[in-house]
Design an enzyme around this catalytic site. Structure first.
Site, short mmCIF file in Angstrom:
data_model
loop_
_atom_site.label_atom_id
_atom_site.label_comp_id
_atom_site.label_asym_id
_atom_site.label_seq_id
_atom_site.Cartn_x
_atom_site.Cartn_y
_atom_site.Cartn_z
N CYS A 138 0.80 -1.23 0.00
CA CYS A 138 0.00 0.00 0.00
C CYS A 138 0.83 1.28 0.00
CB CYS A 138 -0.95 0.00 1.19
SG CYS A 138 -2.16 -1.34 1.14
N HIS A 158 -9.12 3.71 -1.79
CA HIS A 158 -7.72 3.33 -1.65
C HIS A 158 -7.28 2.40 -2.78
CE1 HIS A 158 -3.97 1.86 -0.18
NE2 HIS A 158 -4.45 0.79 0.44
N CYS A 195 0.55 3.02 6.45
CA CYS A 195 0.90 1.65 6.79
C CYS A 195 0.86 0.83 5.51
CB CYS A 195 -0.07 1.08 7.81
SG CYS A 195 -1.78 0.97 7.19
#
Length: 432
Positions: free
Chosen positions: A95, A387, A417
């Protein structure tokens, strides 16, 4: 040029741009990641002016790789209008893939390898490759060598019905077998993050994103996505829920730990398709081209933690590290942009930063401090906007520098994160 000057060249953010972030399997469902990236690159130069011919390198992050475009940055760059002589690189760091791409670009510029780089990321979760299981892949590989119809008949006799069952992708840690949501449920319990707190934070994200959208602030960072076959034109994100409320979210069932869990579809980020890029260059090149940068990248760091114990706590470790190097405190920061994978993940990291025990574990005499909630994700976050795994880092940077301008702030702190127990933090300072 002296060596220390060469290594210390200022890297500036001239502009950032993204296409609308859309829930997976909606309007982008027939597209591929490189196409989303190309639209973001085109949109970037619609904002800056026709400087694409000046770009010397492109680096894009992605997570869901399509076998047809193993280096999708190259296809996205050329179709996006970047000259073919500019090399393109694809990077992957879960991510924080776009974060990795941006930092790599900054390093190139800082050390004098390039003057102007496009960096960011793209992901189309609607186009996740679904492979066959290993045994089936081995049989198909052998089938390529079959030359006669008789050999083909013999080969087909080895296939079994179970061979044709696809191996669906799992959002789980390879090293632990646990999904990120399952781990976050454990973390929420550990840090005593209640279901109500999570739902309130999620609603806040949607409300702030809606207000930013209505005020035109999100529109300033978004370029319209236009694509065939019917020449769709999409101009806004479709994940923001105007009717979101704590009472509605409280009725949703847990989705990971169905018996004791507190994470739901309402307080977790959703699968998203999208792309975002930023235009980085040396301060000198920006001045030469007559461009006014929005911010200077002052520092960044990446950290790794134990995936079994601290999978999503990377930001809490990265933030003190990047602040220490810059000689800053949380109280010096005007704008905070933190990735919202889950409401519980953000709240747990915030709780760590304001914990004396956590500070002592880092070898600090005093706790890092409290992040003022009014300065955090003031235009909404990933819970509402979405996202796309490989693109979020570029959205965070774009929003951060735009907020600095709107709010007349000086310092912005970004943090994210990522799977694998990874974390990232970056500091940017407004150009005065």
């Amino acid at each position: 040029m002296a060596e220390n000057e060469f290594l210390g060249r200022e890297v500036v953010v001239v502009e950032g741009c993204r296409i609308p972030f859309l829930r997976s399997n909606t309007h982008y469902q027939d597209l591929m990641g490189y196409q989303l990236g190309a639209m973001a690159i085109k949109g970037l130069f619609q904002k800056t002016g026709p400087f694409e011919k000046e770009v010397e390198r492109v680096v894009l992050g992605t997570v869901t790789h399509n076998n047809k475009t193993p280096n999708l940055a190259r296809e996205a760059a050329i179709i996006g209008g970047i000259p073919e002589f500019a090399p393109a690189t694809t990077v992957s760091m879960a991510c924080i893939s776009a974060n990795a791409a941006i930092c790599q670009a900054a390093d190139w510029i800082r050390t004098g390898q390039y003057e102007m780089v496009v960096a960011g990321g793209t992901d189309c979760l609607s186009d996740i490759p679904i492979p066959f299981r290993k045994e089936m892949r081995k049989k198909l590989f052998k089938a390529q060598k079959v030359k006669s119809s008789g050999d083909m008949v013999k080969m087909l006799a080895h296939f079994r019905p179970k061979d044709f069952v696809p191996e669906f992708p799992q959002v789980a840690e390879f090293l632990t077998g646990m999904t990120m949501g399952e781990d976050c449920d454990k973390m929420a319990a550990k840090f005593e993050i209640s279901r109500k707190e999570q739902d309130e934070f999620a609603v806040r994200s949607h409300q702030l994103a809606l207000a930013a959208q209505e005020n035109g602030w999100l529109g300033e960072e978004v370029a319209a996505a236009e694509f065939p076959p019917a020449f769709h034109r999409i101009v806004t994100d479709n994940g923001i829920r105007p009717d979101s409320s704590v009472s509605k979210l409280s009725k949703l069932p847990p989705v990971f730990d169905k018996k004791y869990g507190s994470l739901t579809a309402g307080n977790s980020s959703f699968l998203t398709d999208g792309a975002a890029v930023v235009l980085l260059m040396s301060k000198g090149r920006a001045e030469f081209l007559g461009l006014q940068p929005k911010a200077v990248i002052r520092g960044y760091t990446f950290v790794g933690r134990n995936p079994e114990q601290e999978l999503l706590l990377g930001p809490a470790y990265a933030i003190p590290k990047v602040l220490k190097v810059a000689g800053l405190k949380l109280s010096d920061i005007d704008v905070f942009e933190f990735h919202e994978a889950f409401a519980a993940q953000v709240l747990s990291n915030l709780r760590c930063l304001d914990s004396q025990k956590f500070a002592e574990n880092l070898g600090l005499s005093i706790k890092i401090g409290e992040v003022p909630i009014e300065k955090l994700n003031a235009w909404g976050g990933s819970l509402a906007i979405g996202h796309p795994f490989g693109a979020t880092g570029a959205r965070l940077l774009t929003t951060a520098v735009n907020r600095l301008g709107k709010e007349q702030g000086e310092w912005a702190l970004l943090a994210s994160c990522a799977a694998g127990g990874l974390g990232h933090a970056m500091l940017v300072q407004t150009c005065i």
